[in-house]
Design a protein around this motif. Structure first.
Motif, short mmCIF file in Angstrom:
data_model
loop_
_atom_site.label_atom_id
_atom_site.label_comp_id
_atom_site.label_asym_id
_atom_site.label_seq_id
_atom_site.Cartn_x
_atom_site.Cartn_y
_atom_site.Cartn_z
N VAL A 81 71.33 49.99 53.19
CA VAL A 81 71.77 48.89 53.96
C VAL A 81 72.21 47.78 53.21
CG1 VAL A 81 71.04 46.98 55.46
CG2 VAL A 81 69.63 49.06 55.71
N ILE A 83 74.23 44.51 52.92
CA ILE A 83 73.77 43.26 53.41
C ILE A 83 74.75 41.94 53.01
CG2 ILE A 83 71.52 43.65 53.47
CD1 ILE A 83 70.87 42.12 50.90
N PRO A 111 69.55 43.34 59.14
CA PRO A 111 68.89 43.94 57.93
C PRO A 111 67.64 43.24 57.99
CG PRO A 111 70.68 42.31 56.98
CD PRO A 111 70.81 42.33 58.55
N ARG A 112 67.06 42.07 58.45
CA ARG A 112 65.98 41.67 58.15
C ARG A 112 65.05 42.30 58.72
NH1 ARG A 112 68.24 35.81 60.16
NH2 ARG A 112 68.86 37.55 61.86
N ARG A 114 64.85 45.64 58.75
CA ARG A 114 64.49 46.61 58.10
C ARG A 114 63.99 46.52 56.54
NH1 ARG A 114 67.80 51.47 59.94
NH2 ARG A 114 68.51 50.85 61.96
N TRP A 122 70.33 36.26 54.67
CA TRP A 122 70.87 37.55 54.89
C TRP A 122 70.81 38.19 56.22
CZ3 TRP A 122 73.57 39.02 50.47
CH2 TRP A 122 73.42 38.06 49.38
N GLY A 125 74.39 43.01 58.27
CA GLY A 125 74.08 44.39 57.75
C GLY A 125 74.72 45.33 58.28
N HIS A 127 74.08 49.52 58.29
CA HIS A 127 73.17 50.76 57.93
C HIS A 127 74.08 51.78 57.58
CE1 HIS A 127 69.99 53.73 59.03
NE2 HIS A 127 69.92 53.35 57.83
N VAL A 229 69.34 48.80 48.91
CA VAL A 229 70.00 47.47 49.35
C VAL A 229 71.22 47.05 48.69
CG1 VAL A 229 69.31 44.99 49.94
CG2 VAL A 229 67.65 47.01 50.35
#
Ligand code: FAD
Length: 362
Positions: A81, A83, A111-112, A114, A122, A125, A127, A229
């Motif tokens: 991911v 970010i 992203p939060r 995942r 942040w 994102g 993926h 990440v």
């Protein structure tokens, strides 16, 4: 056997993969300065395969390497991911546009959802589900084994100290004695320009940059299914490892002479600071730290092919931060240039030729 068709200088992943590609058809000598292969960049990588890593000039090599790496069992699912902070929408759009026609699967995500504990800012994102772990040691040993079974000869503690060409052959002076070969391949990583100079070839301007890695335990440990990440802005990435550990880098690029790179405290502190600004996990232990050199040509594209001015001298250098994940396709391109055959991959070799930097004049 004292005379070889080709001598490959450097037994990291570049030299080992090239030896494996050439050995079925040539008498190959692989010369390594250290007492074990893979001591430098190859043994210090972060060990992932990410099709977007290295940018659009590298992606075709990474993608083309995927089938061999998968078939050989060298990849394990990881996912990535990328970010970005709220407000960095333009960076996300640029990233998606860069790879829009590449065939790489990329999906915008929050992203939060995942990465539990990711700080609220942040919020953006992307993926990349295809990203994978690479078993670097197994891949390197695989190439060395393939080369050996096809007759290649590996000499360790055989640093090359002198190269002279006469009557269509190279005389190669090393710490382990003198050898003769018709052709030379320069797979010396951070030392590629130094080896070129020994051969009387012009330097390309390959430069080495130190990258720091740390192994941490965190509280909480990375959650099950945690991906790689990566900050889209390029200031850190972290990756879950076995046993609840995590590998983290501040994504540093510190100009360095070719050397046995070691981490510096300041870069470790920067890494931890950036990590703690990204997630609310506490760093419970710093278990291990290391650094390695990533070597780039001036345009950050790798360099595969014949030197335009020095006959019998081939480059296989400038693998930057992507030399493991691109090794199968890169070795295929370099081997095709040496054998004078068509590359088996649908990749234009022209963009990687050393001639983009060097004059044809000797
Ligand atoms: C911290 C870090 C993280 C990375 N993460 C990744 C990643 O996740 N995925 C990825 O694909 N790539 C990654 N990379 C990049 C990858 O490790 C390199 O691109 C790759 O290992 C380069 O391989 P190489 O064979 O060209 O260089 P090296 O492994 O450095 O091999 C060159 C060899 O040449 C030898 N040599 C030099 N001079 C001579 C001489 N005169 N005579 C004989 N031998 C000589 C050296 O001793 C050395 O062993 C990372 C690199 C670093 C440092």
């Amino acid at each position: 056997m004292s005379r070889f068709d080709i001598a490959i200088i450097g037994a990291g992943i570049a030299g080992a993969s090239l030896a494996a590609a050439l050995a079925p058809q040539m008498r190959v000598l692989l010369l390594e300065a250290e007492d074990r292969p893979g001591y430098h960049a190859t043994g210090r990588s972060a060990a992932f395969w990410s099709e977007t890593y290295g940018g659009p000039d590298v992606q075709p090599l990474t993608t083309a390497s995927g089938p061999m790496l998968r078939a050989g069992g060298f990849l394990d699912p990881l996912g990535e991911v990328h970010i970005a902070r709220r407000g960095d929408e333009a960076a996300v759009d640029t990233f998606l546009a860069t790879f829009a026609d590449s065939g790489v699967t990329l999906e915008p995500v929050d992203p939060r959802g995942r990465i539990p504990g990711l700080r609220d800012e942040w919020a953006l994102g992307v993926h990349e589900p295809g990203c994978a772990y690479i078993d670097v040691a197994a891949l390197h040993q695989h190439f060395l084994g393939e080369a050996r079974r096809a007759g290649a000869v590996l000499h360790l503690s055989a640093g090359v100290t002198g190269l002279t060409r006469a009557a269509g052959a190279w005389t190669i002076d090393t710490q382990a004695g003198r050898f003769t070969a018709d052709l030379l391949a320069n797979a010396a990583g951070a030392w590629a320009d130094a080896v070129a100079a020994l051969a009387g070839a012009a330097r390309i301007g390959i430069r080495a940059y130190r990258r720091t890695m740390v192994q941490l335990r965190t509280d909480p440990a990375p959650p099950a299914g945690c991906p790689l990440v990566s900050d889209l802005g390029g200031s850190f990435y972290f990756k879950p490892e076995a046993g609840g550990r995590l590998w983290l880098t501040p994504h540093d690029e510190i100009d360095s002479p070719p050397c046995d790179a070691a981490p510096e405290e300041i870069d470790i502190a920067i890494a931890i600071d950036r990590f703690e600004r990204a997630v609310d996990w506490r760093v419970a232990a710093l278990e291990h730290r290391w650094a390695g050199l990533r070597s780039f040509a001036p345009d950050r594209r790798p360099v595969y092919g014949p030197d335009p001015a020095v006959p019998g001298f081939f480059w296989c250098a400038g693998q930057g931060g992507f030399g493991i994940q691109t090794a199968p396709a890169a070795a295929g391109l370099a081997a095709a240039a040496i054998l004078g055959t068509a590359a088996e991959f649908d990749i234009d070799p022209a963009r990687y030729l050393p001639a983009r930097f060097l004059d044809a004049k000797a």
